[in-house]
Write an enzyme that holds these catalytic residues in place. Sequence first.
Site, mmCIF file in Angstrom:
data_model
loop_
_atom_site.group_PDB
_atom_site.id
_atom_site.type_symbol
_atom_site.label_atom_id
_atom_site.label_comp_id
_atom_site.label_asym_id
_atom_site.label_seq_id
_atom_site.Cartn_x
_atom_site.Cartn_y
_atom_site.Cartn_z
ATOM 1 N N LYS A 196 0.853 -1.187 0.000
ATOM 2 C CA LYS A 196 0.000 0.000 0.000
ATOM 3 C C LYS A 196 0.882 1.227 0.000
ATOM 4 O O LYS A 196 1.688 1.430 0.913
ATOM 5 C CB LYS A 196 -0.923 -0.005 1.209
ATOM 6 C CG LYS A 196 -1.756 1.278 1.311
ATOM 7 C CD LYS A 196 -2.835 1.183 2.360
ATOM 8 C CE LYS A 196 -3.580 2.498 2.477
ATOM 9 N NZ LYS A 196 -4.669 2.419 3.460
ATOM 10 N N LYS A 254 -2.216 -1.470 -3.812
ATOM 11 C CA LYS A 254 -3.095 -0.302 -3.741
ATOM 12 C C LYS A 254 -2.257 0.955 -3.860
ATOM 13 O O LYS A 254 -1.225 1.033 -3.198
ATOM 14 C CB LYS A 254 -3.814 -0.331 -2.399
ATOM 15 C CG LYS A 254 -4.715 0.839 -2.136
ATOM 16 C CD LYS A 254 -5.312 0.704 -0.767
ATOM 17 C CE LYS A 254 -6.156 1.917 -0.497
ATOM 18 N NZ LYS A 254 -6.550 2.007 0.879
ATOM 19 N N TYR A 319 -15.076 1.083 -6.694
ATOM 20 C CA TYR A 319 -16.329 1.826 -6.550
ATOM 21 C C TYR A 319 -17.164 1.735 -7.825
ATOM 22 O O TYR A 319 -18.305 2.164 -7.852
ATOM 23 C CB TYR A 319 -16.024 3.286 -6.194
ATOM 24 C CG TYR A 319 -15.175 3.388 -4.946
ATOM 25 C CD1 TYR A 319 -15.740 3.224 -3.683
ATOM 26 C CD2 TYR A 319 -13.795 3.606 -5.022
ATOM 27 C CE1 TYR A 319 -14.968 3.285 -2.539
ATOM 28 C CE2 TYR A 319 -13.010 3.664 -3.889
ATOM 29 C CZ TYR A 319 -13.592 3.500 -2.648
ATOM 30 O OH TYR A 319 -12.821 3.537 -1.515
HETATM 31 C C1 PBG Z 1 -7.275 3.710 5.665
HETATM 32 C C2 PBG Z 1 -7.667 3.425 4.277
HETATM 33 C C3 PBG Z 1 -7.534 4.318 3.223
HETATM 34 C C4 PBG Z 1 -8.083 3.710 2.114
HETATM 35 C C5 PBG Z 1 -8.530 2.451 2.502
HETATM 36 N N1 PBG Z 1 -8.248 2.285 3.856
HETATM 37 C C6 PBG Z 1 -7.002 5.700 3.202
HETATM 38 C C7 PBG Z 1 -5.673 5.959 3.709
HETATM 39 O O1 PBG Z 1 -4.829 5.075 3.834
HETATM 40 O O2 PBG Z 1 -5.441 7.111 4.039
HETATM 41 C C8 PBG Z 1 -8.167 4.367 0.783
HETATM 42 C C9 PBG Z 1 -9.200 3.877 -0.145
HETATM 43 C C10 PBG Z 1 -9.536 4.800 -1.244
HETATM 44 O O3 PBG Z 1 -8.940 5.870 -1.473
HETATM 45 O O4 PBG Z 1 -10.483 4.445 -1.962
HETATM 46 N N2 PBG Z 1 -6.564 2.803 6.368
#
Ligand code: PBG
Length: 329
Positions: A196, A254, A319
């Site tokens: 991530k 991600k 989404y």
């Molecule tokens: C938080 C989390 C995030 C997303 C999923 N879980 C945001 C972040 O890490 O700040 C992002 C998902 C998206 O942007 O659709 N743990």
Amino acid sequence: MYPIKRNRRLRTSEAIRSLVRETIISPSDFLVPLFVVEGKGIKEEIASMPNYHRFSLDLLENEVKALWKLGLKSVLLFVKVPDNLKDNKGTEALNPNGLMQRAIKTVKNVCPEMLVMTDVALDPYSSFGHDGIIENGKVINDDTVEALAEMSLSHAEAGANFVAPSDMMDGRILAIRETLEDEGHVDTGIMSYSAKYASAFYGPFRDALDSAPADVKDIPKDKKTYQMDYANRFEALRETEMDIDEGADIVMVKPGLCYLDIVREIKNEVDVPVAVYQVSGEYSMLKAAAEKGWLDHDAVMMEQITAIKRAGADVIASYFAKDVVKLIS
Ligand code: PBG
């Protein structure tokens, strides 16, 4: 050799193109993110995510039934936590009657077969909007991991099928796995956000949950001490391999589109299912361009989703899931 070989023969009609198409999108590819809020009768559009909504539990029921009818059989739950319940340690995350725990039960109640995955991270519960506990201006790892393990247990007890830790702390997959095993939740799976990246594409999501890092003195303004540097590639493999060793059943890359090189690389290296999260900013970008008439929404959506699957995604969190399934059915 040309003219014996003419590659265009395989493109002469939709029939032949579809016959030799390598990547087919189907409803079972998708994991549907759902945003849940307290209250009754609420279905509110997220300002920066056109046509995507937060649901109160009563209306979540209808949404879940509608998804199931469309053949969408997996959801990923996120909750928007009221400000007065937020603190540094994310205490509310462990409340057995918290919004997440009730949301899990609501989905399971209206649709027992629906696969329920839950977001495991402290940010929606944190007064600082961080995925971990803050001490002396830093996001501390090991105490956060303990909290995440407890949180996972609480979700499993409420009936979640999978927990999905999205925080990027070190060692959390092992801690979660051990806690689940110790408490008898041997069938509760873990989908780990393994690679991530610290991405600017999460902006609209943070609007949706009001979970952006707080602008407070001496508190980190971003998540770069735990989420990965987007310049890095080998690190993604290292993170992913460690998560698999620690017990992850599904790993994730991600965001999606900007990271498909990483997806392919990981897909080639690992033997567990690979998920890709096409994140909020990717959704909003296309919605905005389509609203302006600059891009053909459905065509670009299908191209993007197909690219994600072609790159190696076994699971696509998106989404667009409903839009895609309505389009292809
Ligand atoms: C938080 C989390 C995030 C997303 C999923 N879980 C945001 C972040 O890490 O700040 C992002 C998902 C998206 O942007 O659709 N743990």
